[in-house]
Design a protein around this motif. Structure first.
Motif: not given
Length: 424
Positions: A36, A38, A70, A327, A330
């Motif tokens: 994930e 971050k 997110n 991140a 994203e």
């Protein structure tokens, strides 16, 4: 298309020293252990939405929507102004403190990349790269790597005062030959066939460069190190304008005409074609001439069909840290997605950079602007682009005044522009 990097002059000496003293930034991404993304990501956003209150509300909602989708990423969108944008970004890069992502233009991307200020972003859109209009990606591609994800486009196409042509018994001109044929017919009634804004304060991206591209010419050589606008194609483009001027095919004051619709020969119904027209200008023309009197068509065609359309690029700066790289990717992916572009374009009145996003606006205009998106040229990203434009514009003006021939104007301009390019 890929652009090679040439040396830049746009940044201050302090910024250049600070940036080049650092080691080359790495684009390597540290992948989160749990898969994930971050981290904290800061984005500097410049005015895309004209209304300040609407802009503030839109980007606040965007920030909240992204963080809801997110939760492990803290996104901060800081709204900036265009005033001293270059100096502001340069200072941030030199201090290595500021935004992870910044909204810039293709020529700015060339400049900041040249001093190590940007990181490649290919991985951010790897899964959807094929849905973007190729020209928008070309504008941000240097040495075969992508240094900006296109967020939106401004694009311009042909607007006609169709009443002038109907009254003269003419079809709407689509090519240079059509324009040449229509010029003497409209001139008999005191109207010009083509608008031209010759004041040096106007960007050549909206005046001479589209004609240069339509003639098959370019501003720079492919590697960006040589001036190319003095080619036979360049001379043909400028002679096209000069010849029209001589027979009343462009307004009498074209050499000094400034930008804008209000108070112009276009608004007075004395011009048949405005060849680079934005949606906002189209609305002004219709307000002045009547809703049904103005129609739009695809970009004009000489040897080639071309117009100007510049993408706004979300670029990843060298300030971004490895631990926040995923991140940042994203954020780039979210803001350039089909859903987000649809929402942004509806609010800001811009155009998509993706082929899977429908063009907003009146249905009757969509086909023309869609055709424009297919052949839009973002300019030729080069750190010296603005300096070269400043050199060339007065020579075009001189040719339109009849002070100098088209060939001599471009020859003299090219010598000065090459010297500026060499110095950079």
């Amino acid at each position: 298309m890929t652009h090679r990097i040439v040396r830049a002059t746009a940044l201050t000496g302090v910024a250049l020293l600070a940036l080049t003293a650092c080691s080359s930034p790495s684009a390597e991404t540290e992948k989160p252990v749990d898969g994930e993304a971050k981290g904290e990501v800061t984005l500097w956003m410049y005015p895309v939405i004209r209304d300040e209150a609407a802009s503030k509300s839109f980007w606040e909602d965007t920030e909240a929507s992204f963080e809801k989708a997110n939760p492990s990423i803290d996104l901060t969108i800081e709204l900036q102004t265009f005033d001293k944008r270059d100096e502001q970004i340069s200072a941030a890069l030199a201090a290595n403190s500021g935004p992870d992502i910044v909204l810039i233009t293709p020529d700015q991307a060339a400049t900041y990349l040249n001093v190590g200020g940007l990181l490649p972003v290919d991985d951010a859109i790897a899964a959807e790269r094929d849905v973007f209009y190729p020209a928008t990606l070309d504008a941000a591609t240097f040495e075969d790597e992508l240094y900006g994800v296109p967020l939106f486009q401004n694009v311009f196409t042909t607007a006609y005062n169709k009443a002038l042509f109907e009254d003269a018994g003419l079809d709407l001109p689509k090519t240079w030959d059509d324009i040449r044929d229509a010029a003497p017919v409209l001139a008999e009634s005191g109207a010009a066939v083509l608008d031209y804004v010759g004041s040096p304060e106007q960007t050549l991206n909206l005046t001479f460069y589209p004609l240069l591209w339509q003639a098959g010419g370019t501003v720079f050589s492919e590697d960006g190190t040589e001036i190319a606008f003095d080619s036979k194609e360049g001379v043909e483009a400028l002679e096209f304008l000069v010849d029209l001027k001589k027979e009343g095919g462009i307004p009498a004051d074209a050499a000094t005409q400034t930008t804008g619709i209000e108070g112009s020969p276009v608004a007075a119904g004395k011009v048949g074609i405005r060849s680079t027209t934005s949606p906002a200008e189209l609305a002004q023309m219709r307000a002045a001439l009547g809703e049904d009197a103005v129609v739009v068509g695809p970009p004009l065609k000489g040897e080639a069909q071309a117009t100007y359309g510049n993408p706004g690029l979300l670029s990843l700066t060298s300030i971004n840290k490895k631990e926040n790289r995923a991140a940042a990717y994203e954020v780039l992916s979210f803001l350039t997605s089909a859903d987000f572009q649809t929402e942004l374009n509806a609010t800001a009145g811009n155009f998509p950079t993706r082929t899977d996003v429908e063009i907003a606006g009146a249905e009757a205009d969509r086909a023309a602007y869609e055709a424009a998106l297919e052949v839009a040229n973002p300019g030729e990203p080069n750190p010296a682009a603005r300096q070269v434009m400043a050199v060339l514009a007065p020579y075009i003006q001189a040719a339109l005044r009849g002070d100098i021939s088209a060939e001599e104007a471009l020859e003299k301009a090219a010598a000065e522009a090459q010297a500026a390019l060499d110095r950079s």
